[in-house]
Structures are given as C-alpha cells and as structure tokens.
Design an enzyme around this catalytic site. Structure first.
Site, PDB file in Angstrom:
ATOM      1  N   GLN A 194      -1.995 -14.590 -19.864  1.00 58.36           N
ATOM      2  CA  GLN A 194      -1.388 -15.916 -20.005  1.00 58.36           C
ATOM      3  C   GLN A 194      -0.178 -16.106 -19.109  1.00 58.36           C
ATOM      4  O   GLN A 194       0.339 -17.228 -18.969  1.00 58.36           O
ATOM      5  CB  GLN A 194      -0.995 -16.166 -21.458  1.00 58.36           C
ATOM      6  CG  GLN A 194       0.164 -15.313 -21.945  1.00 58.36           C
ATOM      7  CD  GLN A 194       0.408 -15.433 -23.419  1.00 58.36           C
ATOM      8  OE1 GLN A 194      -0.357 -14.922 -24.226  1.00 58.36           O
ATOM      9  NE2 GLN A 194       1.499 -16.111 -23.799  1.00 58.36           N
ATOM     10  N   CYS A 227      -0.634 -18.495 -25.741  1.00 57.74           N
ATOM     11  CA  CYS A 227      -1.472 -17.538 -26.468  1.00 57.74           C
ATOM     12  C   CYS A 227      -2.451 -18.245 -27.393  1.00 57.74           C
ATOM     13  O   CYS A 227      -3.577 -17.796 -27.592  1.00 57.74           O
ATOM     14  CB  CYS A 227      -0.605 -16.575 -27.258  1.00 57.74           C
ATOM     15  SG  CYS A 227       0.370 -17.363 -28.569  1.00 57.74           S
ATOM     16  N   HIS A 250       2.760 -15.264 -32.460  1.00 56.75           N
ATOM     17  CA  HIS A 250       1.814 -14.948 -31.390  1.00 56.75           C
ATOM     18  C   HIS A 250       0.396 -15.041 -31.942  1.00 56.75           C
ATOM     19  O   HIS A 250       0.162 -14.777 -33.123  1.00 56.75           O
ATOM     20  CB  HIS A 250       2.092 -13.545 -30.850  1.00 56.75           C
ATOM     21  CG  HIS A 250       1.281 -13.172 -29.650  1.00 56.75           C
ATOM     22  ND1 HIS A 250       1.210 -13.947 -28.507  1.00 56.75           N
ATOM     23  CD2 HIS A 250       0.476 -12.100 -29.411  1.00 56.75           C
ATOM     24  CE1 HIS A 250       0.419 -13.365 -27.632  1.00 56.75           C
ATOM     25  NE2 HIS A 250      -0.043 -12.253 -28.153  1.00 56.75           N
ATOM     26  N   ASN A 297      -5.677  -9.114 -26.933  1.00 62.23           N
ATOM     27  CA  ASN A 297      -4.468  -9.842 -26.563  1.00 62.23           C
ATOM     28  C   ASN A 297      -4.682 -10.575 -25.228  1.00 62.23           C
ATOM     29  O   ASN A 297      -5.733 -10.426 -24.590  1.00 62.23           O
ATOM     30  CB  ASN A 297      -3.287  -8.870 -26.458  1.00 62.23           C
ATOM     31  CG  ASN A 297      -1.953  -9.556 -26.639  1.00 62.23           C
ATOM     32  OD1 ASN A 297      -1.867 -10.778 -26.706  1.00 62.23           O
ATOM     33  ND2 ASN A 297      -0.888  -8.771 -26.707  1.00 62.23           N
TER      34      ASN A 297
END
Length: 337
Positions: free
Chosen positions: A138, A144, A283, A305
């Site tokens: 990102q 996110c 997050h 992630n």
C-alpha cells in the site's frame, strides 16, 4: 524509486535526545546496504537523525530476538523498510481505519450465523487452493481497508469464475468516498464492499493500477467491472469461533486488528501474541486461514498484510488464535453474491 523522507517531527527529536552524538561505525556497511535495498534517500542534514532511529530500532530488534532465543517470546522481529521510523511516525503513517465509524445500512448487511452441526477442519489455508493473489504494497497511503477488501472480493470472483484476478485498490481509493471511505486517510472494508454492490463490480488492477495517492478523480468504467457483491456479511463482535467457521466455509475474510506497537512494526516470523490489549483497531488485513496445533503448540491465524514481502513472513503474519488477540474478531466482514 528514491523515497525522500519528510521534515523531522517531534518524536524524531525525542529519539535524538536519547542517542549519543556518535553513530556506531561498525554499522556503516549495514546502513548503506539497507538504504540501497529500500531505495532510501534523505534531505540534507536529515540522514544522521534517520540513522540514529534505525540504530535504536536495530538494538530493540536484537534484544527482542535474544529474549526469544531464551523462550520469552514466540515470535521474532526483523529490520525492514520501516526501520528509519519511530513507532509514533509508523502509526501516523500506517494507521488506516477510520475511528468511530458506524456499519453499513441494515438493509445491505447480514450477520454470519454459526451452525451447530458444522464441523470445521483443524487447518485451513486458502493460499493452497489458489484463492489468494500476491502480497501487495500500500506504500505511504492509508489504504489498508482497500487491500483487505479486494482480497475478500478476489476470493468471491475466484469462486464464481475459477479465475484468479487481482482487483483494483485504487478504484476503491478514488471512488468510494460516497460510502464513507476517505482514500489515503482511511476507511473500512465493509464500506468498500458497499461501493462494489452499488457500482455492480470493481475494476481489475490491470485496468485501474495502483498509484498510492487519493488526489485523482474517479476513473471507473462500468464496462471494465469484474466481480460483484450483493450483500455484506459481518461476524459477531469478538466471536472467534464464528470467524473460524466463516474462514473455513466461505473463504478469506477482511478483519481489523490493533497493529500499533513496535512488535508489529518489525514482525518477522513465529506466532505473535498481542500483549498490548488489542482494543483499538487501526489496521485491516485478510484472514486467509488458520491452524489448530492442539498439544503441539499455539493455535494461530494466517493473515495477509499489505506492507510488501519485506515485512513479516514474506508479507504474512501468524497471530495467536483463541483469545481474540489484537481484536482480530472485532470487525470481520466479507462480501456475498
């Protein structure tokens, strides 16, 4: 691309007061190699301060790993591209869930209900089934929420068509403001799903590539849309059993987590335990599986992630399962056809 660091903030000055005037010359080569690996460059006069932060982070990582070797921790840390940031700066840059946000309209959301008769497997890993696309990055955009959402949508598209297509986070960053998202300033996966529902699809990454900025007008074209969403499903707050069943029976699920401490900033491997409470989600990641270890060790979630493969275990985190660590079950959602 060379990355220029911004002007020093108050947290950097605090670090400088804690470090000695002289940097460790034994780390000169390691510092230069790290800068080269991550394309780092600094404004005039700033390199000393960034190096001081990097050295302090490196000492913290080495101390943690020594303690891990003594059995005090179940996970290890590693230097990565966040090495020249204080933890305060890291959180300012990477926190990307909007605080105090309400859920989608009741008519467009349904709750996932567990089944008393459902027997879920002990281990699930949707990466092995071809549902999960590559780990993405990102960058410095607080998007996110968009990456977590596209991960769940890519699963839905794969289930319907048998084709693995990387969907466009930039489409969501540019176009889902009316649903409540705020581009690089944050958002929520379920608001992204609502945009896809209203727009009747989402562009592919190939047709709408990622720029990591939110200063562009929406360029979505309905004829390029792939994948659809008719409804948003959410998992009961804090119910890890329900989240487990959803991941096992539906596929990857978008989840919010508390990723504030330095243990998360520099996570490298092993099973992370959230010792800081996990009461503030900041997050979003994608739950792509889990593993029940039984008497062999700790159960854990497999989380994808969006901080590139330089972070974690090639972009993945293994998070302790069973006590809602880091609030992993406090905001879980996925799209349905």
């Amino acid at each position: 691309m060379v990355k220029m660091m911004p002007f020093l903030g108050p947290s950097v000055l605090v670090v400088l007061l804690r470090v000695s005037a002289a940097l460790d010359p034994a780390l000169d080569t390691a510092w230069e190699d790290w800068k080269s690996l991550h394309g780092k460059a600094y404004l005039e006069g700033e390199e000393f301060s960034r190096r001081a932060i990097w050295e302090e982070n490196l000492r913290m990582i080495e101390q943690h790993n020594w303690e891990a070797s003594q059995g005090k921790h179940t996970y290890r840390l590693g230097m990565n591209h966040f090495g020249d940031l204080t933890n305060e700066e890291f959180n300012q840059r990477m926190s990307c869930l909007l605080p105090d946000q309400v859920g989608p309209a009741e008519g467009n959301v349904s709750w996932f209900h567990t089944s008393a008769n459902e027997q879920v497997p002990k281990s699930v890993d949707w990466r092995k089934e071809g549902y999960v696309t590559r780990v993405k990055d990102q960058g410095q955009c607080g998007s996110c929420w968009a990456f977590s959402a596209t991960g769940a949508l890519e699963n839905l598209h794969f289930k319907k068509t048998g084709q693995r297509v990387s969907l466009s986070e930039q489409n969501l960053v540019d176009c889902s403001w009316n649903q409540g998202n705020r581009g690089c300033q944050g958002g929520w996966p379920w608001e992204a799903f609502e945009y896809v529902r209203q727009n009747r699809g989402l562009s592919s990454e190939q047709n709408y590539p990622y720029s990591g900025k939110d200063d562009q007008r929406c360029r979505s074209k309905r004829e390029n849309a792939v994948g659809q969403c008719a409804l948003v499903k959410r998992v009961k707050l804090g119910d890890e059993k329900a989240l487990e069943e959803a991941v096992a029976t539906v596929g990857p699920v978008a989840v919010g987590i508390d990723a504030r401490p330095s243990g998360f900033q520099f996570y490298k491997s092993g099973i992370l335990s959230c010792t800081w409470g996990g009461d503030r989600l900041n997050h979003a990641v994608l739950a792509v599986g889990y593993n029940k270890m039984g008497n062999k060790g700790k159960d854990y979630w497999i989380l994808k992630n969006s901080w590139s493969e330089y972070w974690g275990d090639k972009g993945y985190l293994y998070l302790e399962k069973g006590s809602n660590h880091c609030g992993v079950a406090n905001d879980a959602s996925y799209p349905v056809l």
